[in-house]
Design a protein around this motif. Structure first.
Motif, PDB file in Angstrom:
ATOM      1  N   LEU A  18       4.450   4.481  -1.934  1.00 24.22           N
ATOM      2  CA  LEU A  18       3.301   4.778  -2.782  1.00 24.22           C
ATOM      3  C   LEU A  18       3.704   5.878  -3.749  1.00 24.22           C
ATOM      4  CD1 LEU A  18       0.249   4.205  -3.261  1.00 24.22           C
ATOM      5  CD2 LEU A  18      -0.213   6.178  -1.797  1.00 24.22           C
ATOM      6  N   PRO A  19       3.814   5.572  -5.046  1.00 25.95           N
ATOM      7  CA  PRO A  19       4.233   6.595  -6.003  1.00 25.95           C
ATOM      8  C   PRO A  19       3.272   7.784  -6.028  1.00 25.95           C
ATOM      9  CG  PRO A  19       4.372   4.406  -6.984  1.00 25.95           C
ATOM     10  CD  PRO A  19       3.647   4.253  -5.681  1.00 25.95           C
ATOM     11  N   THR A  20       3.816   8.924  -6.386  1.00 25.85           N
ATOM     12  CA  THR A  20       3.007  10.132  -6.485  1.00 25.85           C
ATOM     13  C   THR A  20       1.834   9.923  -7.438  1.00 25.85           C
ATOM     14  OG1 THR A  20       4.950  11.511  -6.098  1.00 25.85           O
ATOM     15  CG2 THR A  20       3.047  12.583  -7.099  1.00 25.85           C
ATOM     16  N   GLY A  21       0.646  10.236  -6.966  1.00 27.30           N
ATOM     17  CA  GLY A  21      -0.548  10.121  -7.794  1.00 27.30           C
ATOM     18  C   GLY A  21      -1.179   8.749  -7.840  1.00 27.30           C
ATOM     19  N   ALA A  22      -0.522   7.741  -7.252  1.00 26.64           N
ATOM     20  CA  ALA A  22      -1.080   6.386  -7.287  1.00 26.64           C
ATOM     21  C   ALA A  22      -2.270   6.277  -6.343  1.00 26.64           C
ATOM     22  CB  ALA A  22      -0.010   5.367  -6.913  1.00 26.64           C
ATOM     23  N   ASP A  23      -3.250   5.463  -6.725  1.00 24.49           N
ATOM     24  CA  ASP A  23      -4.424   5.221  -5.902  1.00 24.49           C
ATOM     25  C   ASP A  23      -4.116   4.091  -4.924  1.00 24.49           C
ATOM     26  OD1 ASP A  23      -6.853   4.614  -4.741  1.00 24.49           O
ATOM     27  OD2 ASP A  23      -7.978   4.594  -6.626  1.00 24.49           O
ATOM     28  N   PRO A  24      -4.042   4.371  -3.631  1.00 23.37           N
ATOM     29  CA  PRO A  24      -3.663   3.321  -2.677  1.00 23.37           C
ATOM     30  C   PRO A  24      -4.674   2.189  -2.594  1.00 23.37           C
ATOM     31  CG  PRO A  24      -4.429   5.279  -1.527  1.00 23.37           C
ATOM     32  CD  PRO A  24      -4.310   5.657  -2.968  1.00 23.37           C
ATOM     33  N   ASP A  25      -5.892   2.401  -3.094  1.00 17.86           N
ATOM     34  CA  ASP A  25      -6.912   1.355  -3.041  1.00 17.86           C
ATOM     35  C   ASP A  25      -6.799   0.362  -4.196  1.00 17.86           C
ATOM     36  OD1 ASP A  25      -8.068   2.428  -0.722  1.00 17.86           O
ATOM     37  OD2 ASP A  25      -9.254   3.849  -1.901  1.00 17.86           O
ATOM     38  N   VAL A  26      -5.961   0.662  -5.180  1.00 15.62           N
ATOM     39  CA  VAL A  26      -5.767  -0.238  -6.312  1.00 15.62           C
ATOM     40  C   VAL A  26      -4.727  -1.286  -5.943  1.00 15.62           C
ATOM     41  CG1 VAL A  26      -4.988  -0.423  -8.702  1.00 15.62           C
ATOM     42  CG2 VAL A  26      -6.402   1.523  -7.989  1.00 15.62           C
ATOM     43  N   PRO A  27      -5.047  -2.578  -6.069  1.00 16.82           N
ATOM     44  CA  PRO A  27      -4.064  -3.622  -5.740  1.00 16.82           C
ATOM     45  C   PRO A  27      -2.764  -3.424  -6.513  1.00 16.82           C
ATOM     46  CG  PRO A  27      -6.235  -4.587  -6.074  1.00 16.82           C
ATOM     47  CD  PRO A  27      -6.338  -3.148  -6.489  1.00 16.82           C
ATOM     48  N   GLY A  28      -1.661  -3.595  -5.824  1.00 18.87           N
ATOM     49  CA  GLY A  28      -0.354  -3.454  -6.449  1.00 18.87           C
ATOM     50  C   GLY A  28       0.170  -2.035  -6.529  1.00 18.87           C
TER      51      GLY A  28
END
Length: 413
Positions: free
Chosen positions: A259-269
């Protein structure tokens, strides 16, 4: 343990060892692809001689909870006197939706430290090293203050060394995973950082880079060769190896994600594949590739006294207190304990872009369990995933759900 997006959230500290962020380094020569790697996705046939044990009560629930909490896939393997049980959940690849291979290989991350520590202790056993000699005696000039920092302090993270993976840039494993680093570059990166207090536990991958160099200096052989000769072959770990620059995983394996830094884990992809990376940044600290069968064989051989004698094994399991207590309360000489409801159990955990691993055994090595997930996540929600993995360990070793001290029930949502 290593930082999570620059912080030390208590829940994320459960994921021991790993997020590297050193400055760029010049590329070295590409390592040759290991033999057999082109068959990477071929599944080995099941061994008809393998005795199948029954599934421990509640373990399936714990594995499902691990996936529900954010792991694309999960693999667990139990080996004991009642046979072998293998359980999988989720998927090996988010695009193809293929199931997790039952014999999947993965990057074991800081479980590597248990193996490197065992090699060091064998050298102590042979009279070629002393636990309390300064690292500077064998590696003069490699580290500032090396005349005071002992081998023992490197093994249990009390040497007061910064960990090179706390450096600021590049923080993206999709960048540093394409580069090649030498041990000297990693040590130099650590030396630019403030040092923690010597004598107190402060997790440092730098210490294990030094230990890898120490093994090579004392033996005159590459660390990978010593691991093969002293650990992998005696323990029957035929699927294990220490790569340096080759970026693949040979044998059946799941796609690894991060999971990249700052990415929203709830967003698909939002989870990005990162199976292929050059592991020179991990090397002696967290670079081994293995599988659940081999890790269980390792702890069976180690705790059964086949790799290290009883006195040194006792020292391996004599730990200093860690900030991860009560979940992972103590760290010994390359081993850490997990605080289960039925008492402390020793082994190791590991975290590297693509994979997180939990591998533990009882005191004799006769009951072993390894669990792997094909993701490294550092967001706050990772706590539920990690606690679900600990719950799986607890259900096997203790026969009941895991309960955090002070809580009324395990969090298995």
């Amino acid at each position: 343990m290593p930082p999570v997006n620059g912080t030390r959230m208590a829940v994320a500290a459960l994921a021991v060892a790993g997020l590297l962020s050193p400055v760029p380094a010049a590329a070295q020569a590409q390592q040759q692809e290991p033999a057999g790697s082109r068959q990477a996705q071929q599944q080995e046939p099941a061994d008809p001689r393998l005795a199948q044990r029954e599934e421990p009560a509640g373990l399936r629930e714990a594995l499902d909870a691990t996936v529900a909490a954010g792991a694309p896939g999960v693999l667990a393997r139990i080996d004991d006197d009642r046979g072998t049980w293998i359980g999988t959940g989720g998927t090996a690849d988010l695009d193809t939706r293929e199931p997790m291979p039952r014999e999947a290989r993965f990057r074991v991350a800081s479980v590597t430290k248990s193996m490197v520590a065992a090699v060091v202790l064998q050298l102590v056993q042979e009279g070629r090293l002393s636990l309390d000699e300064p690292i500077g005696k064998r590696l003069p000039g490699q580290i500032d203050g090396g005349d005071r920092i002992t081998v023992r302090e490197l093994l249990n993270h009390t040497g007061g060394l910064a960990t090179y993976d706390h450096a600021a840039d590049p923080a993206d494993p999709e960048q540093y995973g394409k580069q090649t680093y030498t041990p000297r570059q990693l040590i130099d990166e650590a030396e630019r950082l403030p040092r923690p207090e010597r004598g107190r536990f402060a997790y440092s991958n730098t210490g294990y880079i030094l230990l890898g160099l120490l093994v090579e200096q004392v033996t005159g052989h590459k660390l990978s060769a010593e691991l093969d000769r002293r650990i992998f072959r005696p323990a029957g770990m035929t699927r294990s190896y220490l790569p340096t620059t080759w970026d693949g995983i040979r044998g059946p394996h799941a796609t690894g994600y991060h999971l990249p830094t700052g990415a929203d884990p709830d967003v698909p992809g939002s989870l990005r594949p990162i199976t292929r990376l050059k592991p020179s940044f991990a090397w002696a600290a967290y670079g081994v590739v293995s599988d659940a069968r081999d890790l269980n064989r390792f702890y069976q051989a180690l705790f059964g006294g086949r790799l290290v004698g009883p006195k040194l094994l006792t020292q391996m399991r004599t730990g200093v207190t860690t900030p991860q207590a009560p979940v992972f309360p103590r760290y010994g000489l390359g081993l850490e304990s997990v605080g289960l409801t039925c008492g402390e159990t020793w082994g190791a955990t590991g975290s590297i872009p693509g994979y997180q691993t939990f591998s533990f055994a009882d005191a004799t090595g006769e009951r072993r369990m390894t669990l792997s997930v094909n993701v490294q996540r550092n967001d706050r929600a990772v706590a539920r995933m990690l606690l679900a993995a600990v719950d799986a360990l607890n259900r096997y070793f203790c026969g009941e759900p895991y309960k955090l001290p002070g809580s009324r029930h395990a969090d298995r949502r």
